[in-house]
Design an enzyme around this catalytic site. Sequence first.
Site, PDB file in Angstrom:
ATOM      1  N   ALA A  66       0.871  -1.171   0.000  1.00  0.00           N
ATOM      2  CA  ALA A  66       0.000   0.000   0.000  1.00  0.00           C
ATOM      3  C   ALA A  66       0.910   1.223   0.000  1.00  0.00           C
ATOM      4  O   ALA A  66       2.055   1.149   0.461  1.00  0.00           O
ATOM      5  CB  ALA A  66      -0.875  -0.018   1.238  1.00  0.00           C
ATOM      6  N   GLY A 112       0.378  -4.884   0.931  1.00  0.00           N
ATOM      7  CA  GLY A 112      -0.822  -4.893   0.085  1.00  0.00           C
ATOM      8  C   GLY A 112      -0.604  -5.592  -1.243  1.00  0.00           C
ATOM      9  O   GLY A 112      -1.556  -6.091  -1.849  1.00  0.00           O
ATOM     10  N   GLU A 115      -1.023  -9.170  -0.446  1.00  0.00           N
ATOM     11  CA  GLU A 115      -2.454  -9.338  -0.146  1.00  0.00           C
ATOM     12  C   GLU A 115      -3.279  -9.353  -1.440  1.00  0.00           C
ATOM     13  O   GLU A 115      -4.239 -10.110  -1.564  1.00  0.00           O
ATOM     14  CB  GLU A 115      -2.921  -8.224   0.801  1.00  0.00           C
ATOM     15  CG  GLU A 115      -2.331  -8.402   2.201  1.00  0.00           C
ATOM     16  CD  GLU A 115      -2.618  -7.236   3.128  1.00  0.00           C
ATOM     17  OE1 GLU A 115      -2.213  -6.104   2.782  1.00  0.00           O
ATOM     18  OE2 GLU A 115      -3.246  -7.442   4.173  1.00  0.00           O
ATOM     19  N   GLU A 135       4.385  -5.311   7.422  1.00  0.00           N
ATOM     20  CA  GLU A 135       3.683  -4.217   8.101  1.00  0.00           C
ATOM     21  C   GLU A 135       4.135  -3.982   9.541  1.00  0.00           C
ATOM     22  O   GLU A 135       4.201  -2.835   9.988  1.00  0.00           O
ATOM     23  CB  GLU A 135       2.159  -4.472   8.086  1.00  0.00           C
ATOM     24  CG  GLU A 135       1.498  -4.195   6.745  1.00  0.00           C
ATOM     25  CD  GLU A 135       1.523  -5.375   5.778  1.00  0.00           C
ATOM     26  OE1 GLU A 135       2.254  -6.351   6.046  1.00  0.00           O
ATOM     27  OE2 GLU A 135       0.815  -5.317   4.762  1.00  0.00           O
TER      28      GLU A 135
END
Length: 260
Positions: A66, A112, A115, A135
């Site tokens: 992200a 992300g 993911e 993270e």
Amino acid sequence: MNYKNILSEINNSIATITINRPTKLNALNIETIQELHDAFKTSNQDKNIKVIIITGSGEKAFVAGADISEFSDFDIEEGQELAAKGQELLFNLIENLSTPVIAAVNGFALGGGLELAMACHFRIASDNAKMGLPEVSLGVIPGYGGTQRLPQLVGKGRAMEMILTAGMIDANQALNYGLVNHVTTQEELLPLCEKIAGKITRNSSVAIGAAIKAINANYKDGVNGFDVEIEQFGNCFGTEDFAEGTSAFLEKRKADFPGE
Ligand code: COA
């Protein structure tokens, strides 16, 4: 449709969506998530598209996570909203799409990015790929489904180690873990994805959508997957694809599925 952060092309009933922010290692900002949402939704509605491949542009990254610059000053509510909106708009959307989605993991798939790959129906990696959920090294946890899908794919112990160490695994370890189905060279990655996608396109897209629903039911709380399988199995008997598939077999010819 014109997108700023993604490219999309269709060949032989296969749509390839490429995240195109190479200078940011294809990091997922909110705008890109929205564009991917639109592209996946549109592709899923297009009857001529039988399989979707998602990859990253450049030779270095699938998606490096992200976009950290976008959320570094968020508070608790904004953090929750970011995760909830992202999960709904993109990650859950992909997982539940009736069109199969293959992640072509062509480099770093972090946070992300991993993911996103895990929300796809399966993954194929190039040998330079590196995967991880880093993270906790940033003081946060995976928020786009990583704490749920990683243990589903690799088992709880391996997922715990990956998430708690914030470490990366290479493509061969990911293959060994069952996180990716195949590893190949960078040059061969898209051709291999297209070859496997080609095999899928020959089958009934209606039955494929039903199979995805039944398989996913195994991972949904409060849902009995065997019951979903019975329902989906039964529904197939009312489709034109089933009539065509069984007639073609009995008549010893290749099926030409109408996709209905
Ligand atoms: N969010 C925002 N920008 C990112 C990003 C991310 N997740 N990952 C990479 N970038 C940007 C870098 O800031 C840099 O931008 P700049 O050139 O404007 O400074 C550019 O992409 C290239 O990255 P860089 O770090 O210089 O490349 P590298 O080869 O040295 O390192 C990584 C590659 C993947 C190891 C490193 O970029 C990294 O650790 N990224 C963050 C991974 C992460 O923690 N993801 C989870 C987010 S929740």
